[in-house]
Scaffold this active site. Structure first.
Site, PDB file in Angstrom:
ATOM      1  N   ASP A 242     -12.398   4.021  -4.412  1.00 27.06           N
ATOM      2  CA  ASP A 242     -12.870   2.642  -4.550  1.00 27.06           C
ATOM      3  C   ASP A 242     -13.710   2.432  -5.809  1.00 27.06           C
ATOM      4  OD1 ASP A 242     -11.720   1.530  -2.268  1.00 27.06           O
ATOM      5  OD2 ASP A 242     -13.338   2.227  -0.982  1.00 27.06           O
TER       6      ASP A 242
ATOM      7  N   ASP B  67      -6.045   4.352  -5.376  1.00 24.05           N
ATOM      8  CA  ASP B  67      -6.127   3.333  -4.335  1.00 24.05           C
ATOM      9  C   ASP B  67      -4.952   2.397  -4.591  1.00 24.05           C
ATOM     10  OD1 ASP B  67      -6.682   1.409  -2.450  1.00 24.05           O
ATOM     11  OD2 ASP B  67      -8.841   1.442  -2.783  1.00 24.05           O
TER      12      ASP B  67
ATOM     13  N   VAL C  12      -3.606  -0.266  -3.137  1.00 22.49           N
ATOM     14  CA  VAL C  12      -3.965  -1.690  -3.147  1.00 22.49           C
ATOM     15  C   VAL C  12      -5.429  -1.771  -2.728  1.00 22.49           C
ATOM     16  CG1 VAL C  12      -3.532  -3.999  -2.243  1.00 22.49           C
ATOM     17  CG2 VAL C  12      -1.619  -2.441  -2.576  1.00 22.49           C
ATOM     18  N   ASP C  13      -6.304  -1.869  -3.704  1.00 28.76           N
ATOM     19  CA  ASP C  13      -7.729  -1.981  -3.415  1.00 28.76           C
ATOM     20  C   ASP C  13      -8.030  -3.450  -3.139  1.00 28.76           C
ATOM     21  OD1 ASP C  13     -10.464  -1.129  -3.270  1.00 28.76           O
ATOM     22  OD2 ASP C  13     -10.770  -2.070  -5.221  1.00 28.76           O
TER      23      ASP C  13
ATOM     24  N   SER D 178     -12.284  -6.336  -4.093  1.00 24.32           N
ATOM     25  CA  SER D 178     -11.756  -5.159  -4.778  1.00 24.32           C
ATOM     26  C   SER D 178     -12.510  -4.767  -6.045  1.00 24.32           C
ATOM     27  CB  SER D 178     -10.264  -5.351  -5.117  1.00 24.32           C
ATOM     28  OG  SER D 178     -10.106  -6.107  -6.298  1.00 24.32           O
TER      29      SER D 178
ATOM     30  N   THR E 274      -7.114  -4.956   0.201  1.00 26.42           N
ATOM     31  CA  THR E 274      -5.922  -5.402   0.931  1.00 26.42           C
ATOM     32  C   THR E 274      -6.129  -6.779   1.554  1.00 26.42           C
ATOM     33  OG1 THR E 274      -5.304  -3.105   1.389  1.00 26.42           O
ATOM     34  CG2 THR E 274      -4.259  -4.786   2.744  1.00 26.42           C
TER      35      THR E 274
ATOM     36  N   LYS F 208     -23.845  -3.036  -4.908  1.00 30.76           N
ATOM     37  CA  LYS F 208     -23.335  -2.856  -3.553  1.00 30.76           C
ATOM     38  C   LYS F 208     -24.254  -1.916  -2.780  1.00 30.76           C
ATOM     39  CE  LYS F 208     -19.491  -1.719  -0.582  1.00 30.76           C
ATOM     40  NZ  LYS F 208     -18.209  -1.035  -0.405  1.00 30.76           N
TER      41      LYS F 208
ATOM     42  N   ASP G 225       0.833  -1.208   0.000  1.00 33.12           N
ATOM     43  CA  ASP G 225       0.000   0.000   0.000  1.00 33.12           C
ATOM     44  C   ASP G 225       0.866   1.255   0.000  1.00 33.12           C
ATOM     45  OD1 ASP G 225      -3.080  -0.853   0.855  1.00 33.12           O
ATOM     46  OD2 ASP G 225      -1.587  -2.224   1.655  1.00 33.12           O
TER      47      ASP G 225
ATOM     48  N   LYS H 284     -14.224  -6.462  -9.515  1.00 34.97           N
ATOM     49  CA  LYS H 284     -15.622  -6.645  -9.915  1.00 34.97           C
ATOM     50  C   LYS H 284     -15.956  -5.781 -11.130  1.00 34.97           C
ATOM     51  CE  LYS H 284     -16.802  -5.817  -5.568  1.00 34.97           C
ATOM     52  NZ  LYS H 284     -15.622  -6.189  -4.760  1.00 34.97           N
TER      53      LYS H 284
END
Length: 381
Positions: free
Chosen positions: A318, A144, A146-147, A289, A149, A306, A52, A292
């Site tokens: 995100d 982001d 590391v989306d 993450s 984690t 979501k 990250d 999708k």
């Protein structure tokens, strides 16, 4: 690269995301468990890793260098609070080492390395520079590093997401998906577990090979996918890029939906009820993450819904890169009221109507939006 709007920005963004994916792969291969000194819990109990911080540092450094200014506005997830704590000395040292190893490889991606290794203070400064609040005016990069984690430390799906917002609108997006498989059946496959425990030979190479970078520019009507740079190969534009397009499926009974793995900020029960009322019959793909969004853009899935639990606010990093890639690949992304997502109001998707619905096409999207209105009154949100 062809001339056009944002061509320079896209060129740099794609190259630095490729570089970040390589960094993440090295770090992920070295992770043993979430108890490792390489993984820390932040104040909100979410996880943060060497990757990250290191990705945020190299992206910040490269964007500043490419623009010739340290005043580049970058909105990013990580700050240096956790990294600055006394018990994080080992993590900080590992970040410095990881960043410098990655920057030394910059020429492989057609980028320029610093003339000498960066010291700790310069790396902390690069991470700290990513403190923009975004907004409706000017240019803001949104990162982001590391989306997903949790997926990253488990050896599963995660993404490196970089987008550019101009005057409140997302104008380009780049999504690095280092574990994205060539076969969608392997999307929620636990690679690390297989590699550690299986004595069987892996699946055929064309299915087992994984990793790509997807990107799109607003208004182009095109989204592209490149394979990751492997071995000693060098990045050469367009790096075997292929055009990607959303699925043509518009029958809910044939559609595949994606939903978040984590239950903490997602209402799976409402989503399940909604899926049933719309007529979705396939078991949903639970994927970590922004992968999708990648699955919808590439035609491997048709729907992502979501609905956050009460009190949770969606952050722009995100969604920004994933949304523009899906839209330019032919898909539709709105809130649950059918309104476009608003990236102009700072760090969060303020004014979001109930949730987010991404679909491969208008027909499916309309059915889901109608079902949301029909189901909402009886929901427990």
């Amino acid at each position: 690269m062809e001339d056009g709007n944002y061509s320079k920005e896209l060129d740099v963004a794609v190259r630095v995301v490729h570089m970040a994916c390589s960094l993440c792969q090295r770090v992920q291969n070295g992770l043993v468990s979430t108890d490792s000194a390489q993984v820390k819990s932040k104040e909100d109990d979410s996880l943060v890793t060497i990757a990250d911080y290191s990705v945020q540092a190299i992206v910040s450094w490269m964007l500043s260098e490419s623009s010739g200014s340290q005043n580049v506005s970058i909105v990013a997830e990580e700050d240096v609070k956790t990294l600055s704590k006394a018990d994080s000395a080992g993590l900080l040292a590992a970040v410095v080492d990881t960043v410098n190893k990655s920057l030394a490889e910059a020429p492989k991606y057609g980028l320029k390395s610093p003339t000498k290794a960066l010291g700790t203070s310069l790396i902390i400064e690069a991470i700290s520079r990513c403190n923009s609040a975004g907004g409706a005016r000017g240019r803001h990069w949104v990162l982001d590093p590391v989306d997903g984690t949790l997926g990253f430390v488990r050896g599963d799906q995660y993404a490196v997401a970089l987008a550019l917002i101009e005057d409140g609108k997302v104008v380009l997006g780049v999504l690095g998906c280092p574990n994205y498989p060539m076969k969608k059946e392997l999307l929620n496959y636990h690679y690390q577990y297989h590699q550690a425990t299986s004595k069987l030979s892996p699946p055929a190479m064309n299915g087992w090979e994984r990793g790509c970078v997807m990107y799109a520019v607003k208004g182009s009507g095109e989204a592209w996918m490149q394979p990751l740079v492997r071995g000693e190969n060098k990045f050469q534009w367009p790096n075997s890029a292929t055009l990607i397009r959303v699925s043509a499926i518009d029958d809910p009974a044939l559609a595949t939906s994606c939903e978040p793995v984590e239950k903490a900020n997602s209402n799976h029960s409402f989503t399940a009820g909604l899926a049933y009322s719309v007529g979705l019959r396939k078991k949903p793909l639970r994927v970590h993450s922004m992968v999708k969004y990648a699955a919808i853009a590439r035609g491997d899935a048709e729907i992502f819904m979501k609905f956050a639990r009460s009190g949770y606010k969606e952050k722009i990093w995100d969604h920004a890169a994933g949304v523009i890639i899906v839209e330019e690949a032919g898909g539709v992304v709105t809130d649950a009221g059918g309104h476009p997502l608003d990236f102009s109001r700072g760090l969060y998707l303020e004014g979001l109507d109930r949730g987010i619905v991404a679909c491969s096409g208008a027909t499916l999207h309309e059915k889901i939006i109608n079902a949301v209105y029909a189901s909402w009154d009886s929901s427990n949100l």
